[in-house]
Design a protein around this motif. Structure first.
Motif, PDB file in Angstrom:
ATOM      1  N   ASP A  70       0.835  -1.212   0.000  1.00 36.04           N
ATOM      2  CA  ASP A  70       0.000   0.000   0.000  1.00 36.04           C
ATOM      3  C   ASP A  70       0.863   1.253   0.000  1.00 36.04           C
ATOM      4  OD1 ASP A  70      -2.318  -1.466  -0.026  1.00 36.04           O
ATOM      5  OD2 ASP A  70      -2.680  -1.302   2.148  1.00 36.04           O
ATOM      6  N   ALA A  71       1.919   1.247   0.799  1.00 39.80           N
ATOM      7  CA  ALA A  71       2.809   2.414   0.857  1.00 39.80           C
ATOM      8  C   ALA A  71       3.465   2.650  -0.500  1.00 39.80           C
ATOM      9  CB  ALA A  71       3.871   2.210   1.935  1.00 39.80           C
ATOM     10  N   ARG A  72       3.895   1.590  -1.164  1.00 35.32           N
ATOM     11  CA  ARG A  72       4.515   1.744  -2.494  1.00 35.32           C
ATOM     12  C   ARG A  72       3.500   2.280  -3.499  1.00 35.32           C
ATOM     13  NH1 ARG A  72       7.888  -3.807  -2.245  1.00 35.32           N
ATOM     14  NH2 ARG A  72       9.682  -2.974  -1.118  1.00 35.32           N
ATOM     15  N   ARG A  73       2.274   1.732  -3.426  1.00 34.49           N
ATOM     16  CA  ARG A  73       1.228   2.193  -4.341  1.00 34.49           C
ATOM     17  C   ARG A  73       0.926   3.667  -4.097  1.00 34.49           C
ATOM     18  NH1 ARG A  73      -3.845   2.931  -3.425  1.00 34.49           N
ATOM     19  NH2 ARG A  73      -3.810   1.743  -1.482  1.00 34.49           N
ATOM     20  N   LEU A  74       0.787   4.047  -2.830  1.00 33.87           N
ATOM     21  CA  LEU A  74       0.521   5.458  -2.507  1.00 33.87           C
ATOM     22  C   LEU A  74       1.682   6.359  -2.922  1.00 33.87           C
ATOM     23  CD1 LEU A  74      -1.159   5.058   0.994  1.00 33.87           C
ATOM     24  CD2 LEU A  74      -2.267   5.690  -1.165  1.00 33.87           C
ATOM     25  N   ARG A  75       2.926   5.863  -2.753  1.00 31.18           N
ATOM     26  CA  ARG A  75       4.093   6.636  -3.181  1.00 31.18           C
ATOM     27  C   ARG A  75       4.060   6.848  -4.693  1.00 31.18           C
ATOM     28  NH1 ARG A  75       9.280   3.501  -3.129  1.00 31.18           N
ATOM     29  NH2 ARG A  75       8.297   2.858  -5.047  1.00 31.18           N
ATOM     30  N   ASP A  76       3.745   5.775  -5.430  1.00 28.35           N
ATOM     31  CA  ASP A  76       3.675   5.890  -6.888  1.00 28.35           C
ATOM     32  C   ASP A  76       2.578   6.871  -7.303  1.00 28.35           C
ATOM     33  OD1 ASP A  76       5.737   4.085  -7.068  1.00 28.35           O
ATOM     34  OD2 ASP A  76       4.447   2.351  -7.496  1.00 28.35           O
ATOM     35  N   GLU A  77       1.416   6.794  -6.615  1.00 27.90           N
ATOM     36  CA  GLU A  77       0.331   7.730  -6.918  1.00 27.90           C
ATOM     37  C   GLU A  77       0.758   9.165  -6.607  1.00 27.90           C
ATOM     38  OE1 GLU A  77      -3.196   6.555  -4.829  1.00 27.90           O
ATOM     39  OE2 GLU A  77      -3.385   4.666  -5.933  1.00 27.90           O
ATOM     40  N   ALA A  78       1.431   9.342  -5.474  1.00 30.37           N
ATOM     41  CA  ALA A  78       1.885  10.687  -5.095  1.00 30.37           C
ATOM     42  C   ALA A  78       2.896  11.219  -6.105  1.00 30.37           C
ATOM     43  CB  ALA A  78       2.499  10.665  -3.702  1.00 30.37           C
ATOM     44  N   GLU A  79       3.792  10.364  -6.568  1.00 26.30           N
ATOM     45  CA  GLU A  79       4.765  10.788  -7.580  1.00 26.30           C
ATOM     46  C   GLU A  79       4.058  11.162  -8.874  1.00 26.30           C
ATOM     47  OE1 GLU A  79       7.571   7.599  -7.924  1.00 26.30           O
ATOM     48  OE2 GLU A  79       8.622   8.155  -6.073  1.00 26.30           O
ATOM     49  N   GLN A  81       0.965  12.228  -9.154  1.00 27.72           N
ATOM     50  CA  GLN A  81       0.265  13.493  -8.926  1.00 27.72           C
ATOM     51  C   GLN A  81       1.236  14.661  -8.896  1.00 27.72           C
ATOM     52  OE1 GLN A  81      -2.020  12.905  -5.364  1.00 27.72           O
ATOM     53  NE2 GLN A  81      -3.589  11.688  -6.398  1.00 27.72           N
ATOM     54  N   ALA A  82       2.427  14.450  -8.318  1.00 26.57           N
ATOM     55  CA  ALA A  82       3.430  15.518  -8.283  1.00 26.57           C
ATOM     56  C   ALA A  82       3.902  15.847  -9.694  1.00 26.57           C
ATOM     57  CB  ALA A  82       4.612  15.097  -7.414  1.00 26.57           C
ATOM     58  N   THR A  83       4.075  14.826 -10.511  1.00 22.63           N
ATOM     59  CA  THR A  83       4.481  15.053 -11.896  1.00 22.63           C
ATOM     60  C   THR A  83       3.395  15.814 -12.648  1.00 22.63           C
ATOM     61  OG1 THR A  83       5.776  13.020 -11.854  1.00 22.63           O
ATOM     62  CG2 THR A  83       5.229  13.909 -14.017  1.00 22.63           C
ATOM     63  N   ALA A  84       2.135  15.406 -12.444  1.00 22.35           N
ATOM     64  CA  ALA A  84       1.021  16.098 -13.104  1.00 22.35           C
ATOM     65  C   ALA A  84       0.920  17.542 -12.618  1.00 22.35           C
ATOM     66  CB  ALA A  84      -0.285  15.358 -12.838  1.00 22.35           C
ATOM     67  N   ALA A  85       1.110  17.755 -11.330  1.00 24.56           N
ATOM     68  CA  ALA A  85       1.054  19.122 -10.783  1.00 24.56           C
ATOM     69  C   ALA A  85       2.182  19.971 -11.348  1.00 24.56           C
ATOM     70  CB  ALA A  85       1.124  19.083  -9.257  1.00 24.56           C
ATOM     71  N   ALA A  86       3.364  19.384 -11.491  1.00 17.28           N
ATOM     72  CA  ALA A  86       4.487  20.125 -12.064  1.00 17.28           C
ATOM     73  C   ALA A  86       4.197  20.484 -13.518  1.00 17.28           C
ATOM     74  CB  ALA A  86       5.768  19.297 -11.967  1.00 17.28           C
ATOM     75  N   ALA A  87       3.596  19.562 -14.260  1.00 17.34           N
ATOM     76  CA  ALA A  87       3.249  19.849 -15.655  1.00 17.34           C
ATOM     77  C   ALA A  87       2.194  20.948 -15.730  1.00 17.34           C
ATOM     78  CB  ALA A  87       2.747  18.580 -16.351  1.00 17.34           C
ATOM     79  N   GLU A  88       1.186  20.872 -14.856  1.00 16.90           N
ATOM     80  CA  GLU A  88       0.144  21.907 -14.842  1.00 16.90           C
ATOM     81  C   GLU A  88       0.730  23.261 -14.466  1.00 16.90           C
ATOM     82  OE1 GLU A  88      -3.016  20.687 -12.263  1.00 16.90           O
ATOM     83  OE2 GLU A  88      -3.525  18.948 -13.495  1.00 16.90           O
ATOM     84  N   THR A  89       1.648  23.266 -13.514  1.00 21.17           N
ATOM     85  CA  THR A  89       2.301  24.514 -13.107  1.00 21.17           C
ATOM     86  C   THR A  89       3.098  25.099 -14.264  1.00 21.17           C
ATOM     87  OG1 THR A  89       2.447  23.711 -10.839  1.00 21.17           O
ATOM     88  CG2 THR A  89       3.898  25.524 -11.439  1.00 21.17           C
ATOM     89  N   ALA A  90       3.806  24.241 -14.984  1.00 14.44           N
ATOM     90  CA  ALA A  90       4.584  24.719 -16.134  1.00 14.44           C
ATOM     91  C   ALA A  90       3.658  25.281 -17.214  1.00 14.44           C
ATOM     92  CB  ALA A  90       5.430  23.579 -16.697  1.00 14.44           C
ATOM     93  N   GLN A  91       2.533  24.600 -17.459  1.00 15.50           N
ATOM     94  CA  GLN A  91       1.583  25.107 -18.447  1.00 15.50           C
ATOM     95  C   GLN A  91       0.988  26.432 -18.002  1.00 15.50           C
ATOM     96  OE1 GLN A  91      -1.249  21.935 -18.867  1.00 15.50           O
ATOM     97  NE2 GLN A  91       0.014  20.764 -20.294  1.00 15.50           N
ATOM     98  N   ALA A  92       0.639  26.526 -16.728  1.00 17.96           N
ATOM     99  CA  ALA A  92       0.065  27.774 -16.208  1.00 17.96           C
ATOM    100  C   ALA A  92       1.088  28.911 -16.291  1.00 17.96           C
ATOM    101  CB  ALA A  92      -0.397  27.587 -14.764  1.00 17.96           C
ATOM    102  N   ARG A  93       2.349  28.607 -15.984  1.00 17.75           N
ATOM    103  CA  ARG A  93       3.406  29.620 -16.066  1.00 17.75           C
ATOM    104  C   ARG A  93       3.581  30.088 -17.514  1.00 17.75           C
ATOM    105  NH1 ARG A  93       7.403  27.069 -13.521  1.00 17.75           N
ATOM    106  NH2 ARG A  93       6.766  27.939 -11.544  1.00 17.75           N
TER     107      ARG A  93
END
Length: 175
Positions: A70-79, A81-93
Motif C-alpha cells: 500500500d505504501a509503495r502504491r501510494l508513493r507511486d500515486e503521489a509521484e 500526482q506531483a508530476t502532473a502538478a508540475a506539468a500543470e504549473t509549467a503550463q500555467a506559467r
C-alpha cells in the motif's frame, strides 16, 4: 524418606544419602516421568502453541507485506500526482507569460498609437505657429519700412532743420 528394612528399622544409608533425587534407586522412575512430561509438553507445543505462534507470525508478515505494498502504491500515486502538478504549473506559467507578453505588446501598441497621434497634433500646431510667426514677421517687416522711413524723415528734420520729401525717402530706401 527413609526406607525400612525387614526388621522395621530405618536404613542408615537412606538418612545418609540426602536428597532422593540423587538416590540411584529413584532414577528410573524420575527418568520415566521426565520423558512422559517432555512428550506431553512437546505434543502440546507442536499441536497448539507452535501453530498459533506461526499463524500469528504469518498474519503479521502478511499485514506488513500488505502495508508495504500500500505504501509503495501510494508513493507511486503521489509521484504521479506531483508530476502532473508540475506539468500543470509549467503550463500555467507558460500561459501567464503569454498573457503578459500579449498585454505588453497591446500596451506598447496603444502607447505608440497615442504617441503618433500626439506627434501629429504637435506637428499641426507647430505648422500653425510657424505660419502665424511668418505672417507676424512679414507684417512687422512691412511696418519696419514705414517706421524706418518715418524715423529717417525725423532724423533728417532734426539734423538739417527741413522735412524730407517722400520722394527723397523712397530714393534713400532703394539705395
Amino acid at each position: 524418606m527413609a526406607t525400612e528394612t525387614q526388621d522395621g528399622t530405618a536404613s542408615a544409608e537412606a538418612h545418609a544419602a540426602g536428597l532422593p533425587q540423587f538416590d540411584l534407586q529413584y532414577w528410573p522412575g524420575q527418568i520415566a516421568w521426565f520423558l512422559l512430561m517432555f512428550l506431553v509438553v512437546l505434543t502440546f507445543v507442536r499441536l497448539f502453541a507452535a501453530p498459533r505462534v506461526g499463524g500469528t507470525i504469518e498474519v503479521r508478515e502478511e499485514k506488513i507485506s500488505g502495508d508495504i505494498a500500500d505504501a509503495r502504491r501510494l508513493r507511486d500515486e503521489a509521484e504521479a500526482q506531483a508530476t502532473a502538478a508540475a506539468a500543470e504549473t509549467a503550463q500555467a506559467r507558460a500561459a501567464a507569460q503569454r498573457v503578459a507578453a500579449d498585454a505588453r505588446a497591446k500596451a506598447q501598441a496603444e502607447v505608440t498609437a497615442k504617441l503618433a497621434e500626439e506627434e501629429a497634433k504637435l506637428a499641426v500646431k507647430g505648422a500653425e505657429a510657424e505660419a502665424r510667426i511668418a505672417k507676424a514677421r512679414d507684417a512687422a517687416m512691412a511696418n519696419v519700412a514705414a517706421i524706418a522711413a518715418d524715423a529717417a524723415g525725423a532724423i533728417v528734420g532734426k539734423l538739417t532743420g527741413r522735412v524730407a520729401s517722400p520722394a527723397e525717402l523712397a530714393a534713400a530706401r532703394g539705395s
